[in-house]
Design a protein around this motif. Structure first.
Motif, PDB file in Angstrom:
ATOM      1  N   PRO A 173     -16.727 -11.328 -16.533  1.00 19.47           N
ATOM      2  CA  PRO A 173     -17.476 -12.203 -17.426  1.00 19.47           C
ATOM      3  C   PRO A 173     -18.834 -11.660 -17.828  1.00 19.47           C
ATOM      4  CG  PRO A 173     -16.411 -13.500 -15.721  1.00 19.47           C
ATOM      5  CD  PRO A 173     -16.232 -12.060 -15.349  1.00 19.47           C
ATOM      6  N   GLU A 174     -19.542 -11.041 -16.880  1.00 18.10           N
ATOM      7  CA  GLU A 174     -20.885 -10.561 -17.184  1.00 18.10           C
ATOM      8  C   GLU A 174     -20.843  -9.393 -18.189  1.00 18.10           C
ATOM      9  OE1 GLU A 174     -19.302  -8.339 -13.655  1.00 18.10           O
ATOM     10  OE2 GLU A 174     -19.404 -10.444 -14.280  1.00 18.10           O
ATOM     11  N   VAL A 175     -19.803  -8.564 -18.094  1.00 15.90           N
ATOM     12  CA  VAL A 175     -19.654  -7.443 -19.033  1.00 15.90           C
ATOM     13  C   VAL A 175     -19.283  -7.971 -20.413  1.00 15.90           C
ATOM     14  CG1 VAL A 175     -18.309  -5.393 -19.611  1.00 15.90           C
ATOM     15  CG2 VAL A 175     -19.026  -5.791 -17.238  1.00 15.90           C
ATOM     16  N   PRO A 178     -16.912 -18.824 -20.893  1.00 17.80           N
ATOM     17  CA  PRO A 178     -17.974 -19.637 -21.510  1.00 17.80           C
ATOM     18  C   PRO A 178     -19.147 -18.832 -22.050  1.00 17.80           C
ATOM     19  CG  PRO A 178     -17.173 -20.709 -19.530  1.00 17.80           C
ATOM     20  CD  PRO A 178     -16.545 -19.340 -19.564  1.00 17.80           C
ATOM     21  N   GLY A 179     -19.562 -17.804 -21.326  1.00 17.98           N
ATOM     22  CA  GLY A 179     -20.700 -17.001 -21.756  1.00 17.98           C
ATOM     23  C   GLY A 179     -20.435 -16.253 -23.047  1.00 17.98           C
ATOM     24  N   SER A 224      -7.875 -13.492 -26.500  1.00 18.12           N
ATOM     25  CA  SER A 224      -7.630 -14.811 -25.922  1.00 18.12           C
ATOM     26  C   SER A 224      -8.255 -14.928 -24.535  1.00 18.12           C
ATOM     27  CB  SER A 224      -6.117 -15.061 -25.842  1.00 18.12           C
ATOM     28  OG  SER A 224      -5.835 -16.374 -25.425  1.00 18.12           O
ATOM     29  N   GLN A 225      -8.243 -13.829 -23.796  1.00 18.64           N
ATOM     30  CA  GLN A 225      -8.807 -13.851 -22.440  1.00 18.64           C
ATOM     31  C   GLN A 225     -10.332 -13.928 -22.454  1.00 18.64           C
ATOM     32  OE1 GLN A 225      -6.517 -10.311 -21.231  1.00 18.64           O
ATOM     33  NE2 GLN A 225      -5.616 -11.526 -19.599  1.00 18.64           N
ATOM     34  N   LYS A 281     -13.882  -4.061 -26.924  1.00 20.05           N
ATOM     35  CA  LYS A 281     -14.998  -3.393 -26.252  1.00 20.05           C
ATOM     36  C   LYS A 281     -14.868  -3.509 -24.730  1.00 20.05           C
ATOM     37  CE  LYS A 281     -18.526  -3.737 -29.870  1.00 20.05           C
ATOM     38  NZ  LYS A 281     -18.919  -2.306 -29.834  1.00 20.05           N
ATOM     39  N   VAL A 282     -14.413  -4.678 -24.265  1.00 15.03           N
ATOM     40  CA  VAL A 282     -14.248  -4.865 -22.822  1.00 15.03           C
ATOM     41  C   VAL A 282     -13.135  -3.959 -22.302  1.00 15.03           C
ATOM     42  CG1 VAL A 282     -13.618  -6.480 -20.994  1.00 15.03           C
ATOM     43  CG2 VAL A 282     -15.120  -7.222 -22.827  1.00 15.03           C
TER      44      VAL A 282
END
Length: 211
Positions: free
Chosen positions: A54-56, A90-91, A84-85, A43-44
């Motif tokens: 990270p926020e996405v 953490p989020g 893996s990325q 999805k990213v």
């Protein structure tokens, strides 16, 4: 009371196949937790092909549904790398913990396989297994699998990807890949899949039959 089995190990160790077989043998539910991260990674990539904000990634992880895990394209090499990325964010991991913990409580039992099941997600699991194999063996397995759909792929490329993924999984600051202190180690380097399954079932049976 639900009987939870936690199976961890590096990429292409055979843990997913073993986990499915163990779940089928005992009539338990099964979750390949790696699919959660693969689904988020895909999805990213679709939303932000140039990187992994990270926020996405966290927003997409929170919106993940069981239907997303049925996507047939989640095993592609680029998705493996993306998984893996995003798993190092953490989020993202925090957003997916609830999904996994809820799944693990299903009756009569559940088998979860991944990287941090016995150490983070289900530290109180009735049985913990850590399934591994030498990097060259794991790369050969993955190469044979992927060559069916990509004839341009080389063994060297797959081996490098396996080694890079191992490094990322073990070095990340949040929930790194590690064998739980009370996990039973099963090295599948010199075992075929049936022998690996028999070894895993035997470990679980000793505990399950003593309930």
């Amino acid at each position: 009371m639900s009987f939870t089995i936690a199976i961890d190990g590096p990429a292409a160790s055979g843990k997913g196949t073993v986990a499915k077989a163990v779940a089928q043998h005992f009539g338990f539910h099964h979750l390949d937790t790696g699919l959660l991260y693969r689904a988020v990674g895909k999805k990213v990539l679709a939303r932000k092909p140039g990187g992994f904000p990270p926020e996405v990634a966290e927003k997409l992880a929170k919106a993940l549904t069981p239907k997303d895990l049925a996507d047939g394209g989640l095993r592609a090499p680029d998705i493996s790398k993306a998984a893996s990325q995003v798993a190092a964010i953490p989020g993202v991991r925090a957003a997916l913990i609830s999904f996994q913990k809820t799944f693990a409580k299903q009756e009569p039992g559940a088998v979860l396989d991944g990287r941090d099941i016995g150490t983070v997600i289900c530290p109180g699991a009735a049985v913990k297994l850590f399934i591994t194999a030498r990097p060259d063996v794991r790369a050969k397995r993955r190469f044979q699998e992927l060559r069916k759909t990509d004839t341009t792929l080389t063994f060297e490329t797959v081996l490098a990807d396996i080694q890079d993924r191992d490094t990322r999984d073990r070095a990340r600051s949040t929930a790194p890949l590690a064998q739980a202190d009370d996990a039973v180690l099963i090295d599948t380097s010199d075992l075929d899949i049936q022998a690996s399954i028999v070894a895993a079932v035997a470990v679980v049976e000793r505990v399950y039959s003593a309930r």
